[in-house]
Scaffold this motif. Structure first.
Motif, PDB file in Angstrom:
ATOM      1  N   GLU A 180      -3.457  -6.229 -18.000  1.00  0.00           N
ATOM      2  CA  GLU A 180      -3.475  -5.658 -19.353  1.00  0.00           C
ATOM      3  C   GLU A 180      -4.777  -5.996 -20.073  1.00  0.00           C
ATOM      4  N   ILE A 181      -5.189  -7.242 -19.985  1.00  0.00           N
ATOM      5  CA  ILE A 181      -6.422  -7.691 -20.640  1.00  0.00           C
ATOM      6  C   ILE A 181      -7.624  -6.943 -20.077  1.00  0.00           C
ATOM      7  N   LEU A 182      -7.690  -6.843 -18.755  1.00  0.00           N
ATOM      8  CA  LEU A 182      -8.856  -6.251 -18.111  1.00  0.00           C
ATOM      9  C   LEU A 182      -8.916  -4.739 -18.286  1.00  0.00           C
ATOM     10  N   ARG A 183      -7.760  -4.079 -18.453  1.00  0.00           N
ATOM     11  CA  ARG A 183      -7.760  -2.633 -18.685  1.00  0.00           C
ATOM     12  C   ARG A 183      -8.429  -2.272 -20.008  1.00  0.00           C
ATOM     13  N   ASP A 184      -8.410  -3.200 -20.955  1.00  0.00           N
ATOM     14  CA  ASP A 184      -9.056  -2.941 -22.243  1.00  0.00           C
ATOM     15  C   ASP A 184     -10.581  -3.037 -22.160  1.00  0.00           C
ATOM     16  N   ILE A 185     -11.089  -3.573 -21.054  1.00  0.00           N
ATOM     17  CA  ILE A 185     -12.527  -3.824 -20.934  1.00  0.00           C
ATOM     18  C   ILE A 185     -13.158  -2.990 -19.829  1.00  0.00           C
ATOM     19  N   LEU A 186     -12.494  -2.858 -18.700  1.00  0.00           N
ATOM     20  CA  LEU A 186     -13.077  -2.225 -17.517  1.00  0.00           C
ATOM     21  C   LEU A 186     -12.751  -0.731 -17.463  1.00  0.00           C
ATOM     22  N   PRO A 187     -13.604   0.063 -16.816  1.00  0.00           N
ATOM     23  CA  PRO A 187     -13.287   1.483 -16.608  1.00  0.00           C
ATOM     24  C   PRO A 187     -11.989   1.646 -15.832  1.00  0.00           C
ATOM     25  N   ALA A 188     -11.284   2.737 -16.094  1.00  0.00           N
ATOM     26  CA  ALA A 188      -9.971   2.957 -15.485  1.00  0.00           C
ATOM     27  C   ALA A 188     -10.021   3.010 -13.972  1.00  0.00           C
ATOM     28  N   ASP A 189     -11.162   3.447 -13.420  1.00  0.00           N
ATOM     29  CA  ASP A 189     -11.243   3.592 -11.963  1.00  0.00           C
ATOM     30  C   ASP A 189     -11.803   2.355 -11.266  1.00  0.00           C
ATOM     31  N   ALA A 208      -6.303  -0.347  -5.272  1.00  0.00           N
ATOM     32  CA  ALA A 208      -5.791   0.492  -6.352  1.00  0.00           C
ATOM     33  C   ALA A 208      -6.826   0.555  -7.461  1.00  0.00           C
ATOM     34  N   ARG A 209      -6.648   1.473  -8.394  1.00  0.00           N
ATOM     35  CA  ARG A 209      -7.472   1.494  -9.605  1.00  0.00           C
ATOM     36  C   ARG A 209      -6.864   0.549 -10.628  1.00  0.00           C
ATOM     37  N   ILE A 210      -7.673  -0.055 -11.457  1.00  0.00           N
ATOM     38  CA  ILE A 210      -7.159  -0.983 -12.458  1.00  0.00           C
ATOM     39  C   ILE A 210      -6.145  -0.294 -13.373  1.00  0.00           C
ATOM     40  N   ALA A 211      -6.304   1.007 -13.597  1.00  0.00           N
ATOM     41  CA  ALA A 211      -5.392   1.731 -14.480  1.00  0.00           C
ATOM     42  C   ALA A 211      -3.968   1.733 -13.954  1.00  0.00           C
ATOM     43  N   GLU A 212      -3.825   1.712 -12.618  1.00  0.00           N
ATOM     44  CA  GLU A 212      -2.473   1.754 -12.038  1.00  0.00           C
ATOM     45  C   GLU A 212      -2.097   0.491 -11.269  1.00  0.00           C
ATOM     46  N   ALA A 213      -2.932  -0.522 -11.273  1.00  0.00           N
ATOM     47  CA  ALA A 213      -2.667  -1.727 -10.472  1.00  0.00           C
ATOM     48  C   ALA A 213      -1.313  -2.328 -10.834  1.00  0.00           C
ATOM     49  N   ASP A 214      -0.524  -2.607  -9.808  1.00  0.00           N
ATOM     50  CA  ASP A 214       0.844  -3.100  -9.972  1.00  0.00           C
ATOM     51  C   ASP A 214       0.918  -4.555  -9.526  1.00  0.00           C
ATOM     52  N   ALA A 215       1.241  -5.437 -10.459  1.00  0.00           N
ATOM     53  CA  ALA A 215       1.270  -6.870 -10.157  1.00  0.00           C
ATOM     54  C   ALA A 215       2.288  -7.222  -9.091  1.00  0.00           C
ATOM     55  N   THR A 216       3.319  -6.394  -8.890  1.00  0.00           N
ATOM     56  CA  THR A 216       4.345  -6.715  -7.896  1.00  0.00           C
ATOM     57  C   THR A 216       3.825  -6.577  -6.469  1.00  0.00           C
ATOM     58  N   ALA A 218       1.452  -8.323  -5.354  1.00  0.00           N
ATOM     59  CA  ALA A 218       0.888  -9.627  -5.014  1.00  0.00           C
ATOM     60  C   ALA A 218       1.965 -10.689  -4.908  1.00  0.00           C
ATOM     61  N   ASP A 219       1.667 -11.714  -4.115  1.00  0.00           N
ATOM     62  CA  ASP A 219       2.460 -12.936  -4.083  1.00  0.00           C
ATOM     63  C   ASP A 219       1.484 -14.100  -3.953  1.00  0.00           C
ATOM     64  N   MET A 220       1.995 -15.314  -3.708  1.00  0.00           N
ATOM     65  CA  MET A 220       1.118 -16.479  -3.668  1.00  0.00           C
ATOM     66  C   MET A 220       0.197 -16.493  -2.454  1.00  0.00           C
ATOM     67  N   ALA A 221       0.455 -15.624  -1.479  1.00  0.00           N
ATOM     68  CA  ALA A 221      -0.441 -15.524  -0.328  1.00  0.00           C
ATOM     69  C   ALA A 221      -1.514 -14.466  -0.542  1.00  0.00           C
ATOM     70  N   THR A 222      -1.601 -13.917  -1.750  1.00  0.00           N
ATOM     71  CA  THR A 222      -2.519 -12.829  -2.049  1.00  0.00           C
ATOM     72  C   THR A 222      -3.694 -13.326  -2.878  1.00  0.00           C
ATOM     73  N   CYS A 223      -4.882 -12.909  -2.510  1.00  0.00           N
ATOM     74  CA  CYS A 223      -6.064 -13.071  -3.356  1.00  0.00           C
ATOM     75  C   CYS A 223      -6.381 -11.686  -3.916  1.00  0.00           C
ATOM     76  N   VAL A 224      -6.467 -11.586  -5.221  1.00  0.00           N
ATOM     77  CA  VAL A 224      -6.725 -10.308  -5.884  1.00  0.00           C
ATOM     78  C   VAL A 224      -8.195 -10.283  -6.317  1.00  0.00           C
ATOM     79  N   ILE A 225      -8.925  -9.268  -5.892  1.00  0.00           N
ATOM     80  CA  ILE A 225     -10.324  -9.119  -6.286  1.00  0.00           C
ATOM     81  C   ILE A 225     -10.448  -7.880  -7.168  1.00  0.00           C
ATOM     82  N   ILE A 226     -10.948  -8.084  -8.368  1.00  0.00           N
ATOM     83  CA  ILE A 226     -11.105  -7.002  -9.337  1.00  0.00           C
ATOM     84  C   ILE A 226     -12.588  -6.696  -9.468  1.00  0.00           C
ATOM     85  N   GLY A 227     -12.947  -5.468  -9.203  1.00  0.00           N
ATOM     86  CA  GLY A 227     -14.345  -5.085  -9.229  1.00  0.00           C
ATOM     87  C   GLY A 227     -14.927  -5.084 -10.627  1.00  0.00           C
TER      88      GLY A 227
END
Length: 254
Positions: A180-189, A208-216, A218-227
């Protein structure tokens, strides 16, 4: 005479990603301290002793290891990934800083390893090809408002952001709030990479695109990289898409 205290990382989990230097430290150690699943990645001799503890007992584990090294035993503190990235090397140094003077005489060897964001980045292309940072979403050791301020600052500065500890049963909401925080700053794609268990049999990579990224996802074995705003996706027919951040940024990211 003091023993030697090695602090190693086993890498993301693929045996080939445990470095030769880490394996040499294992061969030279007699006692091993760490979280059970990380110790399970090692092949130990019959004369080597393993001492498992909960993943939330880092400082106590470090103190016990220092005590044993102080008696002349070669010990090995085991992390996943790289021991210096959100792992045991900092806990050992903290214990030395706050502990008795004799712990400062222990021969400490921190062995570099491969951390999750590097393994995920390699599997997907080169999203860390320009400036990046790593942020843990766990608020066990720092307050959540500080995490929020760092997310905003990193996104506004144009950093690619690698998120560690994105979600757990005890912390199910932080990743969604971060999006939610990052969607206010980064481009939707802006690309978001969900890299789970990189290099292991249960590996799963998704973009995925940040506009539709779904937190579900991920789990604790996931590293999430946001461009960043500069990060690109190369679509390849018949092959997995590539994600990369160009090495040269022509204009300041707004």
């Amino acid at each position: 005479m003091s023993g030697r205290l090695y602090v190693i990382g086993t890498g993301p989990g693929k045996p080939e990603q445990t470095t030769p230097e880490a394996l040499a430290a294992v061969a030279d150690s007699h006692e091993f301290y760490g979280y059970g699943p990380y110790l399970d990645r090692l092949t130990l001799r019959d004369d080597q002793i393993r001492q498992t503890s909960d993943n939330r007992e880092e400082l106590d584990r470090a103190k016990v290891a220092l005590q044993r090294a102080g008696t002349g035993v070669n010990v090995c503190v085991v992390s996943g990934g790289d021991p210096g990235v959100f792992a045991m090397a900092a806990a050992v140094c903290e214990a030395i800083d706050d502990g008795p003077a004799e712990w400062r005489a222990v021969d400490l060897v921190v062995v570099p390893g491969i951390t999750a964001m590097l393994a995920v980045a390699a599997r997907i292309g080169a999203p860390l090809g320009h400036d990046f940072c790593a942020i843990s979403l766990s608020d066990n050791l720092k307050p959540w408002p500080l995490i929020e301020s760092r997310l905003r600052a990193a996104a506004q500065a144009g950093f690619v952001i690698a998120l560690y500890n994105p979600i757990s049963k005890a912390r199910p909401w932080q990743l969604g709030k971060a999006f939610e925080i990052l969607r206010d700053i980064l481009p939707a794609d802006t690309p978001v990479i969900f890299g789970r268990a990189a290099g292991r049999p249960d590996e799963r990579m998704a973009v995925a695109r940040i506009a539709e990224a779904d937190a579900t996802q991920a789990d604790m074995a996931t590293c999430v990289i946001i461009g960043s705003a500069e990060t690109r996706v190369i679509v390849r027919e018949g092959r997995s898409d590539l994600v990369y951040t160009p090495r040269f940024i022509r204009e300041e990211t707004k």
